[in-house]
Motif scaffolding. Structure first.
Motif, PDB file in Angstrom:
ATOM      1  N   UNK A   1       0.912  -1.257   0.030  1.00  0.00           N
ATOM      2  CA  UNK A   1       0.009   0.010   0.012  1.00  0.00           C
ATOM      3  C   UNK A   1       0.827   1.050  -0.103  1.00  0.00           C
ATOM      4  N   UNK A   2       1.982   1.157   0.406  1.00  0.00           N
ATOM      5  CA  UNK A   2       2.756   2.431   0.631  1.00  0.00           C
ATOM      6  C   UNK A   2       2.568   3.232   1.688  1.00  0.00           C
ATOM      7  N   UNK A   3       2.100   2.654   2.693  1.00  0.00           N
ATOM      8  CA  UNK A   3       1.788   3.397   3.816  1.00  0.00           C
ATOM      9  C   UNK A   3       2.533   2.626   5.082  1.00  0.00           C
ATOM     10  N   UNK A   4       3.355   3.500   5.667  1.00  0.00           N
ATOM     11  CA  UNK A   4       4.338   2.950   6.956  1.00  0.00           C
ATOM     12  C   UNK A   4       3.620   3.740   8.115  1.00  0.00           C
ATOM     13  N   UNK A   5       3.112   3.146   8.784  1.00  0.00           N
ATOM     14  CA  UNK A   5       2.442   3.526  10.051  1.00  0.00           C
ATOM     15  C   UNK A   5       3.326   2.387  10.927  1.00  0.00           C
ATOM     16  N   UNK A   6       4.277   2.953  11.713  1.00  0.00           N
ATOM     17  CA  UNK A   6       4.927   2.085  12.799  1.00  0.00           C
ATOM     18  C   UNK A   6       3.845   1.614  13.848  1.00  0.00           C
ATOM     19  N   UNK A   7       4.147   0.356  13.951  1.00  0.00           N
ATOM     20  CA  UNK A   7       3.321  -0.343  15.059  1.00  0.00           C
ATOM     21  C   UNK A   7       3.109   0.168  16.301  1.00  0.00           C
ATOM     22  N   UNK A   8       4.006   0.905  16.886  1.00  0.00           N
ATOM     23  CA  UNK A   8       4.166   1.757  18.179  1.00  0.00           C
ATOM     24  C   UNK A   8       3.425   2.766  18.225  1.00  0.00           C
ATOM     25  N   UNK A   9       3.050   3.280  17.172  1.00  0.00           N
ATOM     26  CA  UNK A   9       1.985   4.761  17.173  1.00  0.00           C
ATOM     27  C   UNK A   9       0.756   4.387  17.651  1.00  0.00           C
ATOM     28  N   UNK A  10       0.098   5.318  18.512  1.00  0.00           N
ATOM     29  CA  UNK A  10      -0.875   4.619  19.146  1.00  0.00           C
ATOM     30  C   UNK A  10      -2.149   5.653  18.525  1.00  0.00           C
ATOM     31  N   UNK A  11      -3.024   4.960  17.803  1.00  0.00           N
ATOM     32  CA  UNK A  11      -4.032   5.845  16.850  1.00  0.00           C
ATOM     33  C   UNK A  11      -5.278   5.150  17.623  1.00  0.00           C
ATOM     34  N   UNK A  12      -6.334   6.046  18.088  1.00  0.00           N
ATOM     35  CA  UNK A  12      -7.642   5.874  18.669  1.00  0.00           C
ATOM     36  C   UNK A  12      -8.555   5.245  17.462  1.00  0.00           C
ATOM     37  N   UNK A  13      -9.658   4.934  17.822  1.00  0.00           N
ATOM     38  CA  UNK A  13     -10.782   4.431  16.970  1.00  0.00           C
ATOM     39  C   UNK A  13     -11.072   5.298  15.908  1.00  0.00           C
ATOM     40  N   UNK A  14     -11.580   5.030  14.877  1.00  0.00           N
ATOM     41  CA  UNK A  14     -12.152   5.747  13.841  1.00  0.00           C
ATOM     42  C   UNK A  14     -11.099   6.117  12.666  1.00  0.00           C
ATOM     43  N   UNK A  15     -10.098   5.574  12.555  1.00  0.00           N
ATOM     44  CA  UNK A  15      -8.835   6.198  11.527  1.00  0.00           C
ATOM     45  C   UNK A  15      -9.313   5.709  10.328  1.00  0.00           C
ATOM     46  N   UNK A  16      -9.499   6.896   9.319  1.00  0.00           N
ATOM     47  CA  UNK A  16      -9.830   6.760   7.940  1.00  0.00           C
ATOM     48  C   UNK A  16      -8.761   7.207   7.440  1.00  0.00           C
ATOM     49  N   UNK A  17      -8.270   6.336   6.108  1.00  0.00           N
ATOM     50  CA  UNK A  17      -7.362   6.828   5.250  1.00  0.00           C
ATOM     51  C   UNK A  17      -7.953   6.822   3.909  1.00  0.00           C
ATOM     52  N   UNK A  18      -8.035   8.003   3.389  1.00  0.00           N
ATOM     53  CA  UNK A  18      -8.814   8.283   2.034  1.00  0.00           C
ATOM     54  C   UNK A  18      -8.260   7.486   1.041  1.00  0.00           C
ATOM     55  N   UNK A  19      -7.017   7.762   0.586  1.00  0.00           N
ATOM     56  CA  UNK A  19      -5.849   7.463  -0.437  1.00  0.00           C
ATOM     57  C   UNK A  19      -4.695   6.681   0.313  1.00  0.00           C
ATOM     58  N   UNK A  20      -4.673   5.381   0.548  1.00  0.00           N
ATOM     59  CA  UNK A  20      -3.657   4.868   1.124  1.00  0.00           C
ATOM     60  C   UNK A  20      -2.285   4.786   0.188  1.00  0.00           C
ATOM     61  N   UNK A  21      -1.780   6.112   0.108  1.00  0.00           N
ATOM     62  CA  UNK A  21      -0.536   6.105  -0.682  1.00  0.00           C
ATOM     63  C   UNK A  21       0.568   7.069  -0.142  1.00  0.00           C
ATOM     64  N   UNK A  22       1.873   6.769   0.132  1.00  0.00           N
ATOM     65  CA  UNK A  22       2.887   7.716   0.614  1.00  0.00           C
ATOM     66  C   UNK A  22       2.409   8.279   1.880  1.00  0.00           C
ATOM     67  N   UNK A  23       1.900   7.278   3.016  1.00  0.00           N
ATOM     68  CA  UNK A  23       1.924   7.978   4.303  1.00  0.00           C
ATOM     69  C   UNK A  23       2.860   7.388   5.159  1.00  0.00           C
ATOM     70  N   UNK A  24       3.233   8.185   6.133  1.00  0.00           N
ATOM     71  CA  UNK A  24       4.484   7.892   7.082  1.00  0.00           C
ATOM     72  C   UNK A  24       3.996   8.350   8.371  1.00  0.00           C
ATOM     73  N   UNK A  25       3.754   7.418   9.443  1.00  0.00           N
ATOM     74  CA  UNK A  25       3.735   7.937  10.768  1.00  0.00           C
ATOM     75  C   UNK A  25       4.623   7.367  11.572  1.00  0.00           C
ATOM     76  N   UNK A  26       5.414   8.116  12.391  1.00  0.00           N
ATOM     77  CA  UNK A  26       6.319   7.739  13.571  1.00  0.00           C
ATOM     78  C   UNK A  26       5.824   7.115  14.694  1.00  0.00           C
ATOM     79  N   UNK A  27       6.709   6.116  15.058  1.00  0.00           N
ATOM     80  CA  UNK A  27       6.256   5.412  16.289  1.00  0.00           C
ATOM     81  C   UNK A  27       5.965   6.293  17.501  1.00  0.00           C
ATOM     82  N   UNK A  28       6.582   7.434  17.596  1.00  0.00           N
ATOM     83  CA  UNK A  28       6.388   8.186  18.809  1.00  0.00           C
ATOM     84  C   UNK A  28       5.079   9.199  18.799  1.00  0.00           C
ATOM     85  N   UNK A  29       3.949   8.687  17.785  1.00  0.00           N
ATOM     86  CA  UNK A  29       2.841   9.540  17.888  1.00  0.00           C
ATOM     87  C   UNK A  29       1.613   9.116  18.547  1.00  0.00           C
ATOM     88  N   UNK A  30       1.114  10.043  19.104  1.00  0.00           N
ATOM     89  CA  UNK A  30      -0.396   9.580  19.798  1.00  0.00           C
ATOM     90  C   UNK A  30      -1.333  10.326  19.351  1.00  0.00           C
TER      91      UNK A  30
END
Length: 153
Positions: free
Chosen positions: A71-100
């Protein structure tokens, strides 16, 4: 993370809160949509990564690598993301592990959320935040409140 929490995330993000949860409906939705399929596998990988088992954590990393490739989406597994995540176009997305990130987070293509150094303070994003395409949120200890719309670029 408990399995009950994982199931609730799938319910909110894939099935929809106005429908009754069923495994058949869940599988049907992930087969019909790349976005839903990504969310299913990403949440499963996060669940496995939170385990104390070395084997399950290894499996989680393997799933995440496959998601990055496909998918070209790199969300690190340690990132804390609450319910209701919506990815409109799953291309070129990066989220660092230290993100809440809070609940009801909407994200568009080519967006980076992270820092320049691993030792930097975490990035915190509130509830009901909508991030436009080609946005970069990069820094040390950034905090974004609730109900914010970040425009494109």
């Amino acid at each position: 993370m408990e399995f009950k929490e994982l199931k609730q995330l799938w319910y909110v993000e894939i099935i929809g809160e106005n429908k009754k949860f069923s495994w058949y409906r869940l599988l049907k939705r992930i087969r019909s949509s790349d976005k839903k399929s990504y969310l299913f596998w990403f949440r499963l990988a996060c669940y496995l990564h939170s385990s104390s088992s070395k084997t399950l954590r290894s499996r989680a990393k393997s799933i995440n690598k496959n998601l990055i490739r496909k998918y070209g989406v790199e969300i690190m597994l340690c990132a804390k993301i609450g319910p209701g995540l919506k990815i409109i176009h799953p291309i070129g997305i990066v989220i660092w592990a230290g993100t809440t990130i809070g609940s009801n987070f909407t994200l568009r293509q080519n967006t980076t959320i992270g820092t320049t150094r691993p030792e930097n303070k975490p990035i915190t994003i509130g509830n009901n935040v909508n991030v436009g395409a080609h946005s970069c949120i990069i820094g040390d200890g950034i905090s974004i409140g609730d109900d914010v719309f970040i425009g494109a670029m």
